[in-house]
Write a protein that holds these residues in place. Structure first.
Motif, PDB file in Angstrom:
ATOM      1  N   LEU A 121       0.828  -1.207   0.000  1.00 45.14           N
ATOM      2  CA  LEU A 121       0.000   0.000   0.000  1.00 45.14           C
ATOM      3  C   LEU A 121       0.862   1.256   0.000  1.00 45.14           C
ATOM      4  N   THR A 122       1.947   1.231   0.779  1.00 51.08           N
ATOM      5  CA  THR A 122       2.867   2.368   0.797  1.00 51.08           C
ATOM      6  C   THR A 122       3.516   2.561  -0.566  1.00 51.08           C
ATOM      7  N   ALA A 123       3.914   1.458  -1.197  1.00 55.97           N
ATOM      8  CA  ALA A 123       4.520   1.538  -2.538  1.00 55.97           C
ATOM      9  C   ALA A 123       3.518   2.106  -3.540  1.00 55.97           C
ATOM     10  N   MET A 124       2.250   1.692  -3.430  1.00 54.75           N
ATOM     11  CA  MET A 124       1.218   2.227  -4.325  1.00 54.75           C
ATOM     12  C   MET A 124       1.050   3.731  -4.126  1.00 54.75           C
ATOM     13  N   GLN A 125       1.073   4.172  -2.877  1.00 59.05           N
ATOM     14  CA  GLN A 125       0.926   5.599  -2.595  1.00 59.05           C
ATOM     15  C   GLN A 125       2.106   6.389  -3.147  1.00 59.05           C
ATOM     16  N   GLN A 126       3.298   5.795  -3.120  1.00 58.13           N
ATOM     17  CA  GLN A 126       4.474   6.471  -3.658  1.00 58.13           C
ATOM     18  C   GLN A 126       4.392   6.633  -5.175  1.00 58.13           C
ATOM     19  N   CYS A 127       3.537   5.847  -5.830  1.00 60.28           N
ATOM     20  CA  CYS A 127       3.373   5.921  -7.286  1.00 60.28           C
ATOM     21  C   CYS A 127       2.518   7.108  -7.722  1.00 60.28           C
ATOM     22  N   LEU A 128       1.762   7.691  -6.794  1.00 59.40           N
ATOM     23  CA  LEU A 128       0.827   8.756  -7.168  1.00 59.40           C
ATOM     24  C   LEU A 128       1.516   9.975  -7.761  1.00 59.40           C
ATOM     25  N   LYS A 129       2.592  10.440  -7.126  1.00 56.68           N
ATOM     26  CA  LYS A 129       3.280  11.637  -7.623  1.00 56.68           C
ATOM     27  C   LYS A 129       3.883  11.407  -9.012  1.00 56.68           C
ATOM     28  N   PRO A 130       4.665  10.327  -9.235  1.00 58.87           N
ATOM     29  CA  PRO A 130       5.195  10.105 -10.589  1.00 58.87           C
ATOM     30  C   PRO A 130       4.086   9.913 -11.632  1.00 58.87           C
ATOM     31  N   LEU A 131       2.982   9.277 -11.247  1.00 55.57           N
ATOM     32  CA  LEU A 131       1.853   9.120 -12.170  1.00 55.57           C
ATOM     33  C   LEU A 131       1.283  10.474 -12.539  1.00 55.57           C
ATOM     34  N   GLY A 132       1.079  11.326 -11.541  1.00 53.91           N
ATOM     35  CA  GLY A 132       0.556  12.668 -11.803  1.00 53.91           C
ATOM     36  C   GLY A 132       1.489  13.495 -12.666  1.00 53.91           C
ATOM     37  N   GLU A 133       2.802  13.387 -12.397  1.00 53.14           N
ATOM     38  CA  GLU A 133       3.776  14.134 -13.203  1.00 53.14           C
ATOM     39  C   GLU A 133       3.768  13.666 -14.646  1.00 53.14           C
ATOM     40  N   ALA A 134       3.725  12.357 -14.851  1.00 53.19           N
ATOM     41  CA  ALA A 134       3.703  11.820 -16.218  1.00 53.19           C
ATOM     42  C   ALA A 134       2.405  12.225 -16.924  1.00 53.19           C
ATOM     43  N   ALA A 135       1.288  12.173 -16.209  1.00 56.29           N
ATOM     44  CA  ALA A 135       0.004  12.553 -16.817  1.00 56.29           C
ATOM     45  C   ALA A 135      -0.029  14.039 -17.141  1.00 56.29           C
ATOM     46  N   SER A 136       0.566  14.875 -16.293  1.00 52.78           N
ATOM     47  CA  SER A 136       0.550  16.316 -16.571  1.00 52.78           C
ATOM     48  C   SER A 136       1.433  16.663 -17.759  1.00 52.78           C
ATOM     49  N   GLU A 137       2.512  15.879 -17.977  1.00 57.61           N
ATOM     50  CA  GLU A 137       3.343  16.103 -19.159  1.00 57.61           C
ATOM     51  C   GLU A 137       2.570  15.789 -20.435  1.00 57.61           C
ATOM     52  N   ILE A 138       1.727  14.773 -20.365  1.00 63.30           N
ATOM     53  CA  ILE A 138       0.934  14.370 -21.531  1.00 63.30           C
ATOM     54  C   ILE A 138      -0.222  15.345 -21.739  1.00 63.30           C
ATOM     55  N   GLY A 139      -0.823  15.756 -20.654  1.00 63.18           N
ATOM     56  CA  GLY A 139      -1.966  16.665 -20.719  1.00 63.18           C
ATOM     57  C   GLY A 139      -3.134  16.116 -19.922  1.00 63.18           C
ATOM     58  N   MET A 140      -3.474  16.811 -18.855  1.00 61.11           N
ATOM     59  CA  MET A 140      -4.517  16.325 -17.953  1.00 61.11           C
ATOM     60  C   MET A 140      -5.913  16.443 -18.563  1.00 61.11           C
ATOM     61  N   ASP A 141      -6.074  17.253 -19.597  1.00 62.05           N
ATOM     62  CA  ASP A 141      -7.400  17.450 -20.184  1.00 62.05           C
ATOM     63  C   ASP A 141      -7.776  16.349 -21.180  1.00 62.05           C
ATOM     64  N   ARG A 142      -6.846  15.460 -21.479  1.00 58.36           N
ATOM     65  CA  ARG A 142      -7.114  14.388 -22.446  1.00 58.36           C
ATOM     66  C   ARG A 142      -7.609  13.135 -21.745  1.00 58.36           C
ATOM     67  N   ALA A 143      -8.496  12.412 -22.412  1.00 63.14           N
ATOM     68  CA  ALA A 143      -8.979  11.135 -21.892  1.00 63.14           C
ATOM     69  C   ALA A 143      -7.886  10.081 -22.067  1.00 63.14           C
ATOM     70  N   LEU A 144      -7.842   9.141 -21.160  1.00 64.38           N
ATOM     71  CA  LEU A 144      -6.843   8.076 -21.233  1.00 64.38           C
ATOM     72  C   LEU A 144      -6.961   7.293 -22.540  1.00 64.38           C
ATOM     73  N   SER A 145      -8.165   7.145 -23.046  1.00 67.28           N
ATOM     74  CA  SER A 145      -8.371   6.402 -24.293  1.00 67.28           C
ATOM     75  C   SER A 145      -7.763   7.098 -25.504  1.00 67.28           C
TER      76      SER A 145
END
Length: 142
Positions: free
Chosen positions: A74-98
């Motif tokens: 669970l701690t490892a999963m929580q540590q993934c949130l920041k890198p996931l958010g950073e990667a998603a913001s580089e791609i663009g948060m307004d776009r759908a995952l699909s």
């Protein structure tokens, strides 16, 4: 070939099932190979647990045998949130995952998997040995 644990390029570390003698019908060539001693050791630990389970139960585990994640997981999963958010913001948060391209989706997966694996390795290394406790009144060792 790819490492069976992390899917990086394998570098010659392998696994041999020595439970069966040469010529036994259950002994067959297995192409389990790994990129490092760390991945090989991780696989061997999991393999040994699976072998013990099969020997004890005589069958493969079912979906009902899945356990809840441990505190470390669970701690490892929580540590993934920041890198996931950073990667998603580089791609663009307004776009759908699909609408992500394959490369963009792989960037997200890489951010999460790399962070999770490193967090689990750090937890394993941290908990590998118990903390050393010294007695203050113990005589000095010569």
């Amino acid at each position: 070939m790819k490492c069976w644990v992390c899917f990086r390029q394998a570098k010659g570390f392998g696994h041999v099932d020595l439970r069966f003698k040469v010529g036994h019908p259950k002994r067959y060539p297995i192409d389990w190979i790994f990129c490092s001693l760390r991945c090989q050791a991780c696989f061997h630990r999991l393999y040994a647990v699976g072998v013990r389970y099969l020997e004890r139960e005589g069958q493969l585990p079912t979906g009902a045998d899945v356990i809840d994640p441990s505190d470390a997981e669970l701690t490892a999963m929580q540590q993934c949130l920041k890198p996931l958010g950073e990667a998603a913001s580089e791609i663009g948060m307004d776009r759908a995952l699909s609408s992500y391209t394959q490369q963009e989706a792989l960037a997200l997966i890489n951010a999460v998997v790399t962070t999770y694996v490193e967090a689990m390795v750090q937890e394993h290394e941290r908990s590998k040995y118990p903390p050393v406790r010294m007695q203050l009144d113990a005589p000095p060792m010569n």
